[in-house]
Design a protein around this motif. Structure first.
Motif, PDB file in Angstrom:
ATOM      1  N   LYS A 375       0.825  -1.213   0.000  1.00  0.00           N
ATOM      2  CA  LYS A 375       0.000   0.000   0.000  1.00  0.00           C
ATOM      3  C   LYS A 375       0.856   1.258   0.000  1.00  0.00           C
ATOM      4  CE  LYS A 375      -3.831  -2.235   2.448  1.00  0.00           C
ATOM      5  NZ  LYS A 375      -4.598  -2.275   3.720  1.00  0.00           N
ATOM      6  N   VAL A 376       2.108   1.142   0.423  1.00  0.00           N
ATOM      7  CA  VAL A 376       3.018   2.281   0.405  1.00  0.00           C
ATOM      8  C   VAL A 376       3.469   2.586  -1.029  1.00  0.00           C
ATOM      9  CG1 VAL A 376       5.278   3.133   1.155  1.00  0.00           C
ATOM     10  CG2 VAL A 376       3.811   1.911   2.764  1.00  0.00           C
ATOM     11  N   VAL A 377       3.757   1.556  -1.808  1.00  0.00           N
ATOM     12  CA  VAL A 377       4.322   1.766  -3.147  1.00  0.00           C
ATOM     13  C   VAL A 377       3.257   1.916  -4.227  1.00  0.00           C
ATOM     14  CG1 VAL A 377       6.432   0.559  -2.521  1.00  0.00           C
ATOM     15  CG2 VAL A 377       4.582  -0.714  -3.590  1.00  0.00           C
ATOM     16  N   VAL A 378       2.012   1.518  -3.945  1.00  0.00           N
ATOM     17  CA  VAL A 378       0.912   1.647  -4.914  1.00  0.00           C
ATOM     18  C   VAL A 378      -0.047   2.724  -4.406  1.00  0.00           C
ATOM     19  CG1 VAL A 378      -1.041   0.484  -6.005  1.00  0.00           C
ATOM     20  CG2 VAL A 378       1.097  -0.772  -5.631  1.00  0.00           C
ATOM     21  N   PRO A 379      -0.391   3.729  -5.188  1.00  0.00           N
ATOM     22  CA  PRO A 379      -0.002   3.961  -6.583  1.00  0.00           C
ATOM     23  C   PRO A 379       1.146   4.948  -6.741  1.00  0.00           C
ATOM     24  CG  PRO A 379      -1.812   5.399  -6.024  1.00  0.00           C
ATOM     25  CD  PRO A 379      -1.476   4.632  -4.768  1.00  0.00           C
ATOM     26  N   GLU A 380       1.830   5.285  -5.658  1.00  0.00           N
ATOM     27  CA  GLU A 380       2.890   6.305  -5.722  1.00  0.00           C
ATOM     28  C   GLU A 380       3.985   5.943  -6.725  1.00  0.00           C
ATOM     29  OE1 GLU A 380       2.963   9.142  -4.368  1.00  0.00           O
ATOM     30  OE2 GLU A 380       2.088   9.196  -2.384  1.00  0.00           O
ATOM     31  N   LEU A 381       4.410   4.676  -6.726  1.00  0.00           N
ATOM     32  CA  LEU A 381       5.562   4.294  -7.538  1.00  0.00           C
ATOM     33  C   LEU A 381       5.238   3.278  -8.623  1.00  0.00           C
ATOM     34  CD1 LEU A 381       8.285   3.954  -4.745  1.00  0.00           C
ATOM     35  CD2 LEU A 381       7.807   5.914  -6.209  1.00  0.00           C
ATOM     36  N   THR A 382       4.112   2.623  -8.528  1.00  0.00           N
ATOM     37  CA  THR A 382       3.791   1.583  -9.501  1.00  0.00           C
ATOM     38  C   THR A 382       2.285   1.384  -9.538  1.00  0.00           C
ATOM     39  OG1 THR A 382       4.247  -0.714 -10.164  1.00  0.00           O
ATOM     40  CG2 THR A 382       4.029  -0.269  -7.801  1.00  0.00           C
ATOM     41  N   ASP A 383       1.801   0.785 -10.635  1.00  0.00           N
ATOM     42  CA  ASP A 383       0.360   0.549 -10.770  1.00  0.00           C
ATOM     43  C   ASP A 383      -0.107  -0.662  -9.972  1.00  0.00           C
ATOM     44  OD1 ASP A 383       0.005   2.714 -12.403  1.00  0.00           O
ATOM     45  OD2 ASP A 383       0.184   1.592 -14.269  1.00  0.00           O
ATOM     46  N   ALA A 384       0.736  -1.651  -9.836  1.00  0.00           N
ATOM     47  CA  ALA A 384       0.363  -2.863  -9.107  1.00  0.00           C
ATOM     48  C   ALA A 384       1.622  -3.483  -8.505  1.00  0.00           C
ATOM     49  CB  ALA A 384      -0.319  -3.872 -10.038  1.00  0.00           C
ATOM     50  N   CYS A 385       1.441  -4.149  -7.378  1.00  0.00           N
ATOM     51  CA  CYS A 385       2.575  -4.795  -6.711  1.00  0.00           C
ATOM     52  C   CYS A 385       2.103  -6.097  -6.097  1.00  0.00           C
ATOM     53  CB  CYS A 385       3.166  -3.879  -5.634  1.00  0.00           C
ATOM     54  SG  CYS A 385       4.604  -4.588  -4.786  1.00  0.00           S
ATOM     55  N   LEU A 386       2.839  -7.155  -6.370  1.00  0.00           N
ATOM     56  CA  LEU A 386       2.559  -8.489  -5.834  1.00  0.00           C
ATOM     57  C   LEU A 386       3.791  -8.969  -5.088  1.00  0.00           C
ATOM     58  CD1 LEU A 386       0.908 -11.184  -5.709  1.00  0.00           C
ATOM     59  CD2 LEU A 386       1.991 -11.792  -7.887  1.00  0.00           C
ATOM     60  N   ILE A 387       3.591  -9.482  -3.881  1.00  0.00           N
ATOM     61  CA  ILE A 387       4.685 -10.017  -3.069  1.00  0.00           C
ATOM     62  C   ILE A 387       4.609 -11.535  -3.081  1.00  0.00           C
ATOM     63  CG2 ILE A 387       5.725 -10.108  -0.788  1.00  0.00           C
ATOM     64  CD1 ILE A 387       5.940  -7.386  -2.077  1.00  0.00           C
ATOM     65  N   LEU A 388       5.741 -12.167  -3.383  1.00  0.00           N
ATOM     66  CA  LEU A 388       5.831 -13.627  -3.393  1.00  0.00           C
ATOM     67  C   LEU A 388       6.947 -14.059  -2.458  1.00  0.00           C
ATOM     68  CD1 LEU A 388       5.516 -12.717  -6.769  1.00  0.00           C
ATOM     69  CD2 LEU A 388       4.624 -15.057  -6.637  1.00  0.00           C
ATOM     70  N   LEU A 389       6.641 -14.979  -1.551  1.00  0.00           N
ATOM     71  CA  LEU A 389       7.619 -15.492  -0.594  1.00  0.00           C
ATOM     72  C   LEU A 389       8.095 -16.872  -1.035  1.00  0.00           C
ATOM     73  CD1 LEU A 389       6.442 -14.611   3.021  1.00  0.00           C
ATOM     74  CD2 LEU A 389       8.067 -13.434   1.544  1.00  0.00           C
ATOM     75  N   LEU A 390       9.387 -17.107  -0.865  1.00  0.00           N
ATOM     76  CA  LEU A 390       9.967 -18.400  -1.235  1.00  0.00           C
ATOM     77  C   LEU A 390       9.624 -19.448  -0.182  1.00  0.00           C
ATOM     78  CD1 LEU A 390      13.522 -17.248  -2.392  1.00  0.00           C
ATOM     79  CD2 LEU A 390      11.496 -17.659  -3.809  1.00  0.00           C
ATOM     80  N   SER A 391       9.505 -20.672  -0.643  1.00  0.00           N
ATOM     81  CA  SER A 391       9.217 -21.778   0.281  1.00  0.00           C
ATOM     82  C   SER A 391      10.462 -22.202   1.048  1.00  0.00           C
ATOM     83  CB  SER A 391       8.662 -22.973  -0.505  1.00  0.00           C
ATOM     84  OG  SER A 391       9.604 -23.401  -1.506  1.00  0.00           O
ATOM     85  N   HIS A 392      11.621 -21.807   0.563  1.00  0.00           N
ATOM     86  CA  HIS A 392      12.891 -22.201   1.186  1.00  0.00           C
ATOM     87  C   HIS A 392      13.526 -20.961   1.802  1.00  0.00           C
ATOM     88  CE1 HIS A 392      16.397 -24.813   1.717  1.00  0.00           C
ATOM     89  NE2 HIS A 392      17.140 -23.760   1.414  1.00  0.00           N
ATOM     90  N   GLU A 393      13.829 -21.019   3.107  1.00  0.00           N
ATOM     91  CA  GLU A 393      14.356 -19.857   3.804  1.00  0.00           C
ATOM     92  C   GLU A 393      15.872 -19.725   3.696  1.00  0.00           C
ATOM     93  OE1 GLU A 393      13.128 -19.474   7.772  1.00  0.00           O
ATOM     94  OE2 GLU A 393      11.013 -19.185   7.311  1.00  0.00           O
ATOM     95  N   GLY A 394      16.550 -20.802   3.425  1.00  0.00           N
ATOM     96  CA  GLY A 394      18.001 -20.732   3.362  1.00  0.00           C
ATOM     97  C   GLY A 394      18.489 -20.067   2.083  1.00  0.00           C
ATOM     98  N   TRP A 395      19.752 -19.674   2.105  1.00  0.00           N
ATOM     99  CA  TRP A 395      20.357 -19.074   0.914  1.00  0.00           C
ATOM    100  C   TRP A 395      21.810 -19.500   0.829  1.00  0.00           C
ATOM    101  CZ3 TRP A 395      18.048 -16.976  -3.060  1.00  0.00           C
ATOM    102  CH2 TRP A 395      18.838 -16.360  -4.040  1.00  0.00           C
ATOM    103  N   PRO A 396      22.301 -19.912  -0.335  1.00  0.00           N
ATOM    104  CA  PRO A 396      21.582 -19.910  -1.616  1.00  0.00           C
ATOM    105  C   PRO A 396      20.550 -21.027  -1.707  1.00  0.00           C
ATOM    106  CG  PRO A 396      23.750 -20.864  -1.882  1.00  0.00           C
ATOM    107  CD  PRO A 396      23.696 -20.339  -0.472  1.00  0.00           C
ATOM    108  N   LEU A 397      19.688 -20.911  -2.705  1.00  0.00           N
ATOM    109  CA  LEU A 397      18.645 -21.920  -2.887  1.00  0.00           C
ATOM    110  C   LEU A 397      19.271 -23.239  -3.332  1.00  0.00           C
ATOM    111  CD1 LEU A 397      15.990 -19.792  -4.827  1.00  0.00           C
ATOM    112  CD2 LEU A 397      16.042 -20.319  -2.389  1.00  0.00           C
ATOM    113  N   PRO A 398      18.699 -24.337  -2.886  1.00  0.00           N
ATOM    114  CA  PRO A 398      19.219 -25.646  -3.343  1.00  0.00           C
ATOM    115  C   PRO A 398      19.048 -25.791  -4.848  1.00  0.00           C
ATOM    116  CG  PRO A 398      17.122 -25.900  -2.191  1.00  0.00           C
ATOM    117  CD  PRO A 398      17.540 -24.478  -1.980  1.00  0.00           C
TER     118      PRO A 398
END
Length: 774
Positions: A375-398
């Motif tokens: 809600k902070v970045v829409v609509p000030e900086l972009t028309d739409a924003c979707l957040i996707l979280l990875l199922s794996h928390e470690g890094w780098p990814l396997p």
């Protein structure tokens, strides 16, 4: 003395006054001295004075090259000569003589008496005869141009280096019989600070007592001209575009800058042609702001607006415009406007505002926190924003294990289709997404009409939304907390919104990057919660199997991500078969409370086991209180300690003591439900030297005993006794259910704001004879 030429033009109605623009025009006098300003200066230089012949003390006969002279009338276009009504070559005639009222053919009327100008504020001189001899100067003329020799021919009276220009004007008036007016500049005499540097004057044919003559009338415009020059310098110094819009919609750029900014020439009309350069999101609000300013409740008001304009390189820059209406005789004549490029200041303010907003993001879970971030970045900086979280928390990814990205938050600007519902839709992380996450830099994909989106960037349901909403670009931005890549944001430009440039993308990345601070808190809290829950579950073991009865337990953490809780239960048997039950709640909802919970539970178990079957529950709680207070285990805790002895007749003798805990609930085999009487003693860790009480009760075959924590009966919207009534009624209604099923149903009474623990014991209906023989 220097000048750049003289010109003729129509005589005006009064003396010259400062005009509004850099190249204003001037007007000539109309006969009477009262046409000048109200102040009058006494004095009469008629018939006196000599010509010193010093350079620079005669009137200038031309306008300066930069149009520095001032006067009334419409603004002269840049590059003109500053003479009212004159074409740029300096020629311009004025009908009539302005004094005797004669027609334009130059016929003279009654002789004029120069003495009538003695007290005039305007500088006046009269010349007559074939040699244009100087007949008269008033005191104002002497102050402006110094003493001149009365009776001398014009060429002798005005021997200044540039005097030939003035003499040429005199000759022209004498020959044509038409008036001329001129804007001039001169060098003053040394030591004469009161003399004019800038002035406007006119030369008009008159009749004198010595025959045809010429009346010279001049006004000092030095102060006005200097003020105008300062204004021009100021406008240029602040790097603003200055322009004027007429009431007919014509537009003139005075201080240029539009073409340098946009690469397009200045548009001379106030029409829709301007909107090709305006950002699509700003066009309507800009039009509305103009309409409000022009209407103004019947009177135009000052117009102010900030909007985006497409620059020559294709990017958009923020401009601010302030336009002031100019009213004359109650009507609007024009708008005078200044426009400045404020991209730097606007970007700084926007950055600070968005960073402030994103720093204030809160939430008990990543879902809640990222729901605020989008809600902070829409609509000030972009028309739409979707957040996707990875199922794996470690890094780098396997490399060889499948990793997915799940939709957890989204937002779209008004005017676009509603985004798909968040139902945990996932997409397998493709090599293209892995590459973006590995580089940790934003990547923008341009979406051409009819061209499919690169596969696997976002879930299918989001791909369909992009096509339906007319997306023109998709940007992936990694979401990083410390060194951990949590997932990525997918932002889009839609419809007529321009594709974001490097500056817009960098600001978006920076804002999302600064979200890591509040997100880190959520991540840390969730990690602590998982640790605490693991600790709790390690302590909350399965109840033992007992002869003559059945046990079941249930623990439910709070739904809020930050609520860890300190609820616990315990059930174990002593060597002789005595059943010991315990339940409690440590104050707090953090890892400290969970740790204290484990310590309190373990100490009570040890004290109860060491005391044996004969230990009174109140004595065991008193010892626990003394030990926990001495060790500083917790600041406040409640506990209920129950001891059950199985008797030969199949009943169970229950002894119990409460340290500030909710009372036990018993549901009889007949269906009656009630709380066991007996006031609770104070909680633990409050006053360890207080005496505590043991209560007794007999449980018959089929009776059910329920121990619980306050999270099951407490809600912010209802008193605790109402929660207890609901619990008793539901337990009675479900008394024939199995204990695990009963606890599942009763769990539904909680509002899940707090964690809950339940421990149930049910006496068997009748004992197995085979067991009796054993």
């Amino acid at each position: 003395m220097k000048g750049d030429g003289s010109a003729e033009g129509p005589a005006g109605p009064g003396p010259a006054v400062p005009g509004p623009g850099p190249n204003p025009t001037a007007t000539a006098p109309h006969g009477a001295p009262e046409a000048g300003p109200a102040a009058h200066t006494p004095g009469n230089d008629h018939g006196t004075g000599t010509a010193p012949g010093a350079p620079g003390n005669g009137p200038e006969t031309g306008a300066t090259a930069n149009g520095a002279g001032t006067g009334t009338g419409a603004r002269t276009p840049a590059g003109g000569d500053g003479v009212s009504g004159a074409p740029e070559d300096g020629a311009g005639d004025a009908p009539g003589d302005g004094l005797s009222g004669t027609p334009e053919d130059g016929a003279r009327g009654a002789p004029v008496d120069p003495r009538m100008f003695d007290g005039a504020v305007a500088a006046v001189a009269v010349l007559a005869g074939p040699e244009d001899r100087l007949l008269y100067t008033n005191s104002a003329f002497t102050r402006m141009f110094g003493h001149r020799g009365i009776g001398l021919p014009a060429r002798a009276a005005f021997p200044d280096p540039d005097g030939h220009r003035f003499l040429a004007v005199i000759d022209s008036v004498r020959v044509t019989g038409r008036a001329r007016q001129v804007v001039g500049e001169r060098r003053t005499d040394p030591g004469a600070p009161g003399q004019a540097r800038h002035f406007v004057y006119s030369c008009s044919p008159v009749t004198t007592d010595r025959g045809p003559g010429i009346l010279v009338l001049a006004m000092d415009t030095t102060a006005e001209t200097l003020a105008l020059q300062r204004y021009e310098a100021l406008v240029s110094a602040i790097s603003q575009m200055v322009w004027v819009m007429g009431a007919d919609g014509s537009m003139e750029e005075i201080v240029p800058g539009w073409e340098q900014l946009t690469g397009a020439p200045w548009h001379p009309r106030a029409d829709a042609g301007w909107y090709a350069h305006i950002h699509p999101r700003d066009r309507e609000k800009l039009s509305e702001a103009w309409r409000r300013a022009a209407a103004g409740g019947g009177r135009p008001r000052v117009f102010e607006a900030t909007f985006r304009v497409r620059a020559a390189d294709g990017s958009y820059r923020h401009l601010t415009t302030r336009s002031v209406p100019v009213l004359r005789d109650g009507g609007l004549t024009e708008w005078v406007s200044a426009t400045a490029d404020v991209e730097g200041a606007w970007g700084t303010r926007l950055r600070e505002r968005l960073l402030g907003k994103v720093a204030a993001v809160s939430g008990a879970s990543l879902h809640e926190a990222f729901a605020e971030v989008v809600k902070v970045v829409v609509p000030e900086l972009t028309d739409a924003c979707l957040i996707l979280l990875l199922s794996h928390e470690g890094w780098p990814l396997p490399e060889h294990a499948e990793v997915t990205a799940r939709r957890i938050a989204s937002a779209t600007r008004p005017g676009l289709p509603a985004p798909p519902a968040l139902r945990g839709q996932r997409v397998a992380v493709t090599p293209a997404v892995r590459a973006v996450l590995d580089r940790r830099e934003p990547v923008t994909f341009l979406l051409e009409p009819g061209t499919p989106l690169p596969p696997g960037l976002i879930p299918t349901v989001s791909e369909r939304w992009l096509h339906a909403s007319g997306a023109t670009s998709l940007t992936l931005i990694p979401l990083i907390v410390d060194d951990l890549v949590l997932g990525y944001a997918a932002t889009s430009s839609n419809g007529d919104t321009p594709v974001p440039g490097p500056a817009e993308t960098e600001l978006l990345r920076e804002v999302l990057h600064h979200a890591q601070r509040p997100i880190r808190k959520v991540v840390d809290l969730q990690r602590a919660r998982r640790t605490a829950l693991g600790l709790q579950r390690a302590h909350l073991t399965e109840p033992p199997s007992v002869r003559g009865g059945t046990l079941a337990a249930r623990y439910q953490p709070a739904v809020a991500g930050g609520e860890i809780g300190g609820d616990w239960y315990d059930a174990f048997t002593l060597p002789d078969g005595t059943l010991v039950l315990g339940i409690g709640d440590v104050a707090g909802h953090d890892l400290t409370a969970a740790t204290a919970m484990g310590q309190m539970r373990s100490m009570l178990r040890a004290l109860a086991y060491a005391g044996g079957p004969g230990a009174r529950p109140d004595a065991v709680l008193a010892r626990l209180d003394h030990v926990s207070a001495g060790l500083g285990t917790a600041s406040l805790a409640t506990a209920l300690h129950v001891v059950l002895h199985h008797r030969p007749d199949g009943t169970w003798l229950m002894t119990w003591s409460s340290a500030g805990h909710p009372p036990p609930l018993v549901v009889s085999a007949s269906g009656d439900a009630g709380y066991l009487p007996g006031a609770a003693d104070p909680p633990l860790c409050v006053a360890s030297d207080l005496l505590r009480t043991t209560h007794t009760h007999v449980l018959g075959p089929g009776d059910t005993l329920l121990l619980y924590t306050d999270g099951l009966i407490e809600t912010p919207s209802a008193p605790i006794d109402e929660g207890q009534r609901r619990l008793a009624a539901e337990a009675a209604l479900c008394r024939r259910r199995s204990l695990p099923d009963l606890l599942r149903v009763l769990q539904g009474l909680s509002d899940h704001r707090d964690d809950t623990a339940m421990l149930a014991f049910r006496v068997d209906e009748e004992e197995d004879p085979a067991d009796e023989e054993d």
